[in-house]
Design a protein around this motif. Structure first.
Motif, short mmCIF file in Angstrom:
data_model
loop_
_atom_site.label_atom_id
_atom_site.label_comp_id
_atom_site.label_asym_id
_atom_site.label_seq_id
_atom_site.Cartn_x
_atom_site.Cartn_y
_atom_site.Cartn_z
N THR A 135 0.82 -1.21 0.00
CA THR A 135 0.00 0.00 0.00
C THR A 135 0.85 1.25 0.00
OG1 THR A 135 -1.78 -1.14 1.18
CG2 THR A 135 -1.82 1.27 1.20
N PHE A 136 1.78 1.37 0.96
CA PHE A 136 2.61 2.55 1.08
C PHE A 136 4.03 2.24 0.61
CE2 PHE A 136 -0.70 3.00 4.33
CZ PHE A 136 -1.20 4.25 4.01
N ARG A 137 4.77 3.30 0.33
CA ARG A 137 6.15 3.12 -0.14
C ARG A 137 7.00 2.40 0.89
NH1 ARG A 137 10.15 6.88 0.92
NH2 ARG A 137 10.69 6.95 -1.29
N TRP A 138 6.69 2.56 2.17
CA TRP A 138 7.48 1.94 3.23
C TRP A 138 7.23 0.44 3.33
CZ3 TRP A 138 4.69 6.52 3.83
CH2 TRP A 138 5.49 7.66 3.91
N ASP A 139 6.20 -0.05 2.64
CA ASP A 139 5.91 -1.48 2.66
C ASP A 139 6.80 -2.27 1.70
OD1 ASP A 139 3.88 -0.97 4.44
OD2 ASP A 139 2.34 -0.78 2.88
N TYR A 140 7.51 -1.58 0.81
CA TYR A 140 8.31 -2.25 -0.21
C TYR A 140 9.66 -2.65 0.38
CZ TYR A 140 5.07 -0.99 -3.94
OH TYR A 140 3.96 -0.89 -4.75
N ASP A 141 9.96 -3.96 0.33
CA ASP A 141 11.28 -4.45 0.71
C ASP A 141 12.24 -4.47 -0.48
OD1 ASP A 141 10.55 -5.13 3.44
OD2 ASP A 141 9.35 -6.72 2.55
N TYR A 142 11.69 -4.42 -1.65
CA TYR A 142 12.48 -4.44 -2.89
C TYR A 142 11.62 -3.83 -3.97
CZ TYR A 142 9.39 -8.29 -4.02
OH TYR A 142 8.27 -9.05 -4.25
N VAL A 143 12.23 -3.47 -5.09
CA VAL A 143 11.50 -2.94 -6.23
C VAL A 143 11.87 -3.73 -7.47
CG1 VAL A 143 11.19 -0.60 -5.34
CG2 VAL A 143 13.27 -1.18 -6.60
N GLY A 154 15.97 -0.23 1.36
CA GLY A 154 16.38 -0.01 2.74
C GLY A 154 15.99 1.37 3.20
N LEU A 155 16.35 1.71 4.41
CA LEU A 155 15.97 3.01 4.95
C LEU A 155 16.67 4.14 4.22
CD1 LEU A 155 15.97 2.24 8.78
CD2 LEU A 155 14.00 2.46 7.26
N ASP A 156 17.89 3.90 3.76
CA ASP A 156 18.67 4.95 3.12
C ASP A 156 18.71 4.82 1.61
OD1 ASP A 156 19.33 6.09 5.56
OD2 ASP A 156 20.99 4.67 5.82
N GLY A 157 17.99 3.86 1.03
CA GLY A 157 18.00 3.71 -0.41
C GLY A 157 17.82 2.27 -0.79
N LEU A 158 18.00 2.00 -2.08
CA LEU A 158 17.91 0.64 -2.58
C LEU A 158 19.27 -0.02 -2.44
CD1 LEU A 158 15.73 1.15 -5.74
CD2 LEU A 158 15.04 0.33 -3.50
N GLU A 159 19.36 -0.99 -1.57
CA GLU A 159 20.63 -1.65 -1.31
C GLU A 159 20.90 -2.67 -2.39
OE1 GLU A 159 20.33 -3.28 2.52
OE2 GLU A 159 19.97 -1.36 3.52
N ALA A 160 22.13 -2.73 -2.84
CA ALA A 160 22.53 -3.71 -3.83
C ALA A 160 23.92 -4.20 -3.49
CB ALA A 160 22.51 -3.10 -5.23
N GLY A 161 24.29 -5.34 -4.06
CA GLY A 161 25.62 -5.87 -3.81
C GLY A 161 25.59 -7.15 -3.03
N ALA A 162 24.53 -7.42 -2.29
CA ALA A 162 24.40 -8.69 -1.58
C ALA A 162 23.70 -9.67 -2.49
CB ALA A 162 23.60 -8.48 -0.29
N ASP A 163 24.41 -10.78 -2.84
CA ASP A 163 23.90 -11.69 -3.83
C ASP A 163 22.56 -12.28 -3.47
OD1 ASP A 163 26.08 -11.24 -5.37
OD2 ASP A 163 27.18 -13.05 -4.70
N GLU A 164 22.33 -12.53 -2.17
CA GLU A 164 21.08 -13.16 -1.81
C GLU A 164 19.88 -12.26 -2.06
OE1 GLU A 164 22.90 -11.59 2.08
OE2 GLU A 164 23.52 -12.49 0.18
N TRP A 165 20.13 -10.92 -2.23
CA TRP A 165 19.02 -10.02 -2.48
C TRP A 165 18.91 -9.65 -3.95
CZ3 TRP A 165 15.75 -9.77 1.26
CH2 TRP A 165 16.19 -9.92 2.57
N THR A 166 19.99 -9.67 -4.68
CA THR A 166 19.96 -9.22 -6.07
C THR A 166 19.97 -10.35 -7.05
OG1 THR A 166 22.36 -9.02 -6.06
CG2 THR A 166 21.09 -7.05 -5.49
N VAL A 167 20.05 -11.60 -6.60
CA VAL A 167 20.02 -12.75 -7.49
C VAL A 167 18.75 -13.53 -7.20
CG1 VAL A 167 21.16 -14.87 -8.20
CG2 VAL A 167 22.53 -12.90 -7.51
N GLY A 168 17.93 -13.73 -8.22
CA GLY A 168 16.69 -14.47 -7.99
C GLY A 168 15.85 -14.52 -9.21
N SER A 169 14.87 -15.37 -9.19
CA SER A 169 13.93 -15.47 -10.31
C SER A 169 12.75 -14.56 -10.04
CB SER A 169 13.44 -16.91 -10.46
OG SER A 169 12.67 -17.28 -9.35
N SER A 170 12.00 -14.23 -11.09
CA SER A 170 10.85 -13.35 -10.94
C SER A 170 9.81 -13.99 -10.04
CB SER A 170 10.24 -13.04 -12.31
OG SER A 170 9.85 -14.24 -12.95
N SER A 171 9.70 -15.31 -10.05
CA SER A 171 8.68 -15.96 -9.24
C SER A 171 9.05 -15.96 -7.76
CB SER A 171 8.48 -17.41 -9.70
OG SER A 171 9.71 -18.13 -9.61
#
Length: 293
Positions: free
Chosen positions: A227-235, A250-267
């Motif tokens: 519903t709100f922007r703060w509900d998004y854990d990822y985009v 994250g609180l300060d921006g979109l965090e990247a660089g950690a493989d477990e968060w940036t590697v994945g399938s759409s499903s």
């Protein structure tokens, strides 16, 4: 009353003013001058109904949309809206300067006589609003306009369209309301003799191209369970699975660089679990984007 000197750009450096082009296109596309037809019957009620979107809502609309986008849109949506809105207006003004065309009020006042840059602007139908309220707000503003012959494309139409597209992206169930507002503004501009119908179509097409380019490249995808922007854990970015990109919010921006968060399938990512994925799945591009504040 003609101006003695055109502001900012000397007339010898300006392109010729096209007086007959828009009326001709109006008759070719629609078989009649829609602006003259819609403005033929004038009443106080119609004046106010036209003044509201053209003279009031138009100026506050971008700020209201920005508030809703900030609160309910995914992170980074507001900067995309601001840039798209800005580029639409920049390109529109450039076209108006390089391809100056006379608006309907000029045809009503001077017919199809050649125009020059010494001619002042006109509030057209908005003069009746000034008379109604006993002010000279629109008369003084439009008379001193530095861009008298900026009829095509209509940035009133372009702004209303870009706002409607972004708001429809966030609130698809309310799309009929946003379409109705755009059509309301279309009618108002023609009733007030400020634009031809072809100007309105041109402005909306410009905004449509800008929006769908932004949507396919930069605009975060809406997640129905948020519903709100703060509900998004990822985009998520992109219109097709092969082009999706992901970033952790994250609180300060979109965090990247950690493989477990940036590697994945759409499903797996879209499931909301945010669990690490198997190494066999293809990586998506890292996104390092600051959240809009």
């Amino acid at each position: 009353m003609p101006r003695t000197e055109p502001p900012f750009i000397p007339s010898e450096y300006r392109p010729p003013i096209w007086v007959r082009v828009l009326p001709a296109l109006e008759n070719i596309f629609y078989g009649a001058n829609l602006s003259n037809i819609l403005s033929a019957h004038k009443t106080v009620v119609l004046d106010i109904l036209a003044w509201l979107p053209y003279g009031i809502i138009h100026f506050g609309g971008p700020f209201v949309c920005a508030i809703f986008i900030f609160l309910f849109g995914p992170p980074t949506t507001l900067p995309v809206f601001a840039r798209t809105f800005g580029y639409v207006n920049l390109i529109g003004v450039m076209i108006q300067i390089l391809f100056p065309c006379s608006p309907p009020w000029y045809e009503n006042m001077y017919g199809l006589a050649p125009a020059n840059y010494s001619i002042q602007g006109s509030p057209a139908g908005l003069a009746r609003i000034d008379k109604l309220f006993g002010v000279e707000l629109y008369t003084s503003t439009f008379t001193a306009s530095p861009l008298v012959f900026g009829a095509f494309p209509s940035l009133h139409s372009g702004n209303a369209t870009i706002e409607a597209l972004f708001m429809s992206h966030l609130f698809p169930r309310c799309k009929p309301i946003f379409i109705a507002y755009t059509l309301w503004l279309w009618w108002a501009t023609m009733y007030l003799s400020h634009h031809y119908a072809v100007d309105l179509v041109g402005g909306s097409l410009l905004s449509g191209v800008a929006f769908y380019y932004a949507k396919s490249t930069f605009l975060p995808r809406i997640q129905p369970d948020k519903t709100f922007r703060w509900d998004y854990d990822y985009v998520e970015f992109g219109d097709t699975p092969a082009e999706y990109g992901y970033g952790r919010a994250g609180l300060d921006g979109l965090e990247a660089g950690a493989d477990e968060w940036t590697v994945g399938s759409s499903s797996s990512i879209s499931s909301g679990s945010l669990s690490p994925t198997e190494e066999s799945q293809p990586p998506f591009r890292d996104l390092q984007t600051k959240m809009d504040r």
